[in-house]
Enzyme design. Structure first.
Site, PDB file in Angstrom:
ATOM      1  N   HIS A  50      10.965  70.627  59.566  1.00 17.48           N
ATOM      2  CA  HIS A  50       9.518  70.881  59.744  1.00 17.48           C
ATOM      3  C   HIS A  50       8.952  70.023  60.875  1.00 17.48           C
ATOM      4  O   HIS A  50       7.742  69.765  60.919  1.00 17.48           O
ATOM      5  CB  HIS A  50       8.718  70.553  58.456  1.00 17.48           C
ATOM      6  CG  HIS A  50       8.801  71.582  57.385  1.00 17.48           C
ATOM      7  ND1 HIS A  50       8.678  71.266  56.055  1.00 17.48           N
ATOM      8  CD2 HIS A  50       8.975  72.926  57.440  1.00 17.48           C
ATOM      9  CE1 HIS A  50       8.789  72.369  55.319  1.00 17.48           C
ATOM     10  NE2 HIS A  50       8.976  73.388  56.138  1.00 17.48           N
TER      11      HIS A  50
ATOM     12  N   ARG B  31      13.003  78.377  68.705  1.00 13.90           N
ATOM     13  CA  ARG B  31      13.097  77.438  67.596  1.00 13.90           C
ATOM     14  C   ARG B  31      14.574  77.306  67.227  1.00 13.90           C
ATOM     15  O   ARG B  31      15.257  78.306  67.004  1.00 13.90           O
ATOM     16  CB  ARG B  31      12.328  77.963  66.389  1.00 13.90           C
ATOM     17  CG  ARG B  31      12.476  77.036  65.214  1.00 13.90           C
ATOM     18  CD  ARG B  31      12.064  77.701  63.937  1.00 13.90           C
ATOM     19  NE  ARG B  31      12.197  76.758  62.848  1.00 13.90           N
ATOM     20  CZ  ARG B  31      12.427  77.121  61.604  1.00 13.90           C
ATOM     21  NH1 ARG B  31      12.537  78.382  61.274  1.00 13.90           N
ATOM     22  NH2 ARG B  31      12.548  76.214  60.659  1.00 13.90           N
TER      23      ARG B  31
ATOM     24  N   ASN C 209      11.685  82.900  67.284  1.00 14.98           N
ATOM     25  CA  ASN C 209      12.180  82.207  66.091  1.00 14.98           C
ATOM     26  C   ASN C 209      13.121  83.181  65.382  1.00 14.98           C
ATOM     27  O   ASN C 209      12.685  84.117  64.726  1.00 14.98           O
ATOM     28  CB  ASN C 209      10.984  81.836  65.200  1.00 14.98           C
ATOM     29  CG  ASN C 209      11.403  81.116  63.938  1.00 14.98           C
ATOM     30  OD1 ASN C 209      12.588  81.010  63.634  1.00 14.98           O
ATOM     31  ND2 ASN C 209      10.432  80.631  63.197  1.00 14.98           N
TER      32      ASN C 209
ATOM     33  N   GLU D 212       3.291  76.299  64.382  1.00 14.69           N
ATOM     34  CA  GLU D 212       4.624  75.934  64.883  1.00 14.69           C
ATOM     35  C   GLU D 212       4.923  76.650  66.202  1.00 14.69           C
ATOM     36  O   GLU D 212       5.512  76.067  67.101  1.00 14.69           O
ATOM     37  CB  GLU D 212       5.673  76.246  63.806  1.00 14.69           C
ATOM     38  CG  GLU D 212       5.530  75.268  62.638  1.00 14.69           C
ATOM     39  CD  GLU D 212       6.400  75.606  61.440  1.00 14.69           C
ATOM     40  OE1 GLU D 212       5.989  76.462  60.643  1.00 14.69           O
ATOM     41  OE2 GLU D 212       7.464  75.010  61.295  1.00 14.69           O
TER      42      GLU D 212
ATOM     43  N   ARG E   9      13.469  75.743  45.750  1.00 12.82           N
ATOM     44  CA  ARG E   9      14.375  74.577  45.860  1.00 12.82           C
ATOM     45  C   ARG E   9      13.930  73.481  44.904  1.00 12.82           C
ATOM     46  O   ARG E   9      12.733  73.221  44.763  1.00 12.82           O
ATOM     47  CB  ARG E   9      14.372  74.031  47.289  1.00 12.82           C
ATOM     48  CG  ARG E   9      15.021  74.947  48.287  1.00 12.82           C
ATOM     49  CD  ARG E   9      14.960  74.360  49.690  1.00 12.82           C
ATOM     50  NE  ARG E   9      14.591  75.401  50.631  1.00 12.82           N
ATOM     51  CZ  ARG E   9      13.984  75.189  51.794  1.00 12.82           C
ATOM     52  NH1 ARG E   9      13.682  73.964  52.168  1.00 12.82           N
ATOM     53  NH2 ARG E   9      13.673  76.188  52.570  1.00 12.82           N
TER      54      ARG E   9
END
Ligand code: AMP
Length: 393
Positions: free
Chosen positions: A173, A84, A11, A381, A233
């Site tokens: 996600h 990823r 990743n 993940e 955010r």
């Protein structure tokens, strides 16, 4: 290939690289992270057989880190490398075996994820150089959401913006929502097909409606800014606010970007931190000057998350239950309780003791007589990327 051979998961971020070596049965043989790449402070930390190690790799770039990683894993048989990749646009509905066409498509989609896709490409190219004979697979954050219907993915904007510019909702996600909903369906005894709403609540946060293993809607959109309140955010805001910031308050596009992505969310509301653990402590401290603003940040976070969950329920033909994951969703029982408190009309009732008990990690926390189930399921993940990679090869 033989199933006892491991998958290396990579990743690659712009200045960091996470890796993990995962067996067919899902065990992590070695996992680590390299941070501050390209600087004098670059370091590779990893855990192998329960022992933590840190290696200084001053000035190292992605390629040099991967060489160090490959040195560490040389004793293990690696069958393939799973990468990823953040944005697959409409080109990828599943993971893809990487070839020249796939590389070109990832490059093309860089315009939709300018911070992420180029870093992902650096990792892929470095891994191809180091392991030219191994199959390499790209696993996209967006691919799981390619099953969304147009009613969920189209913005109410003129059609050419979609057909010519690719402006639509993509969602992110995806590996987390896919993994968590798959685990829930394995663990739950509710009659299939299952309709889950998954709430991935971490520094980034999103909800997803999953029916019979397929994403039908999700809260993130063209970019990961849409939807829930997140660490830094804003989540969804009135689009007119952006016009107001630019034309009335003189913000530049870069300043709006920085405001909404880096200075808003929990950090903006509390005025002090984006860390939910710290916010919980501040909200409970009458001596803190941030007590009120920390509590407000928590309250807005929970209210907006509950609103988004209720919106996801609308996408489902049947609603089996709610799944919590991510750093906040997995660990913060007061946040889970507060969110479920907003959702009582939907038949969600959680057992206080089960909610507060930390073990076992994967657990059902709804009351025995709750109409709908509520689960806590730690995300994985890397495990999902390894699973997708293994499926493909
Ligand atoms: P993630 O991005 O998934 O790693 O999640 C990071 C967020 O999870 C941060 O806001 C952390 O403060 C939060 N978090 C982790 N552990 C806890 C905890 N025990 N209680 C509250 N928040 C937590």
């Amino acid at each position: 290939m033989t199933s006892n051979i491991s998958i290396l998961v990579i990743n690659c971020g712009s200045s960091s690289l996470k890796f993990s070596l995962i067996t067919a049965s899902g065990d992590q043989l070695i996992q680590g992270i390299a941070e501050q790449l390209g600087t004098a402070d670059a370091a590779l930390s990893f855990e192998r057989e329960g022992i933590d190690r840190v290696i200084s790799i001053s000035g190292a770039d992605h390629k040099q880190v991967l060489d160090a990683v490959f040195g560490e894993i040389k004793d293990f048989a690696v069958a393939a490398i799973g990468h990823r990749v953040v944005h697959g646009g409409e080109d990828f509905k599943t993971a893809a075996l990487i070839d020249a066409d796939v590389l070109a498509a990832i490059e093309k989609n860089s315009s939709l994820a300018p911070l992420h896709n180029p870093a992902n490409l650096v990792g892929i190219k470095a891994a191809q150089t180091a392991y030219p004979s191994l199959p390499q697979v790209a696993v996209f954050d967006t691919a799981f959401h390619q099953t969304m219907p147009p009613v969920a993915y189209r913005y109410a904007l003129p059609e050419p913006l979609y057909t010519e510019q690719g402006i639509r909702r993509y969602g992110f996600h995806g590996t987390s929502h896919a993994y968590v909903s798959r685990r829930a369906s394995q663990l739950s005894e509710a009659p299939a097909p299952h309709g889950w709403v998954c709430a991935h609540l971490g520094n980034g946060a999103s909800t997803c409606a999953i029916f019979d293993g397929k994403s039908l809607d999700t809260s993130m959109g063209l970019t990961p800014l849409e939807g829930l309140v997140m660490g830094t955010r804003s989540g969804s805001i009135d689009p007119g606010l952006i016009i107001h910031l630019i034309s009335r308050l003189g913000y530049s596009a870069d300043e709006v970007d920085g405001l909404l992505n880096k200075k808003s969310g929990l950090l903006g509301l509390s005025g002090t931190t984006n860390d939910m653990r710290e916010l919980g402590e501040l909200a409970a401290d009458p001596q803190s000057q941030h007590q009120t603003s920390a509590q407000l940040a928590i309250d807005v976070f929970c209210y907006k998350a509950a609103q988004s969950i209720s919106a996801m329920i609308c996408a489902l033909p049947t609603f089996t239950g709610l799944l919590f994951t991510g750093g906040i969703g997995e660990n913060a029982h007061p946040i889970r309780a507060q969110i479920c408190g907003h959702l009582q009309h939907f038949g969600l009732s959680i057992d206080t003791e089960a909610n507060q008990t930390r073990k076992p990690a994967e657990r059902c926390i709804s009351c025995i007589d709750s109409t709908r189930q509520v689960w806590v399921i730690p995300t994985d993940e890397e495990g999902q990327i390894a699973f997708d990679t293994r499926q493909l090869i």
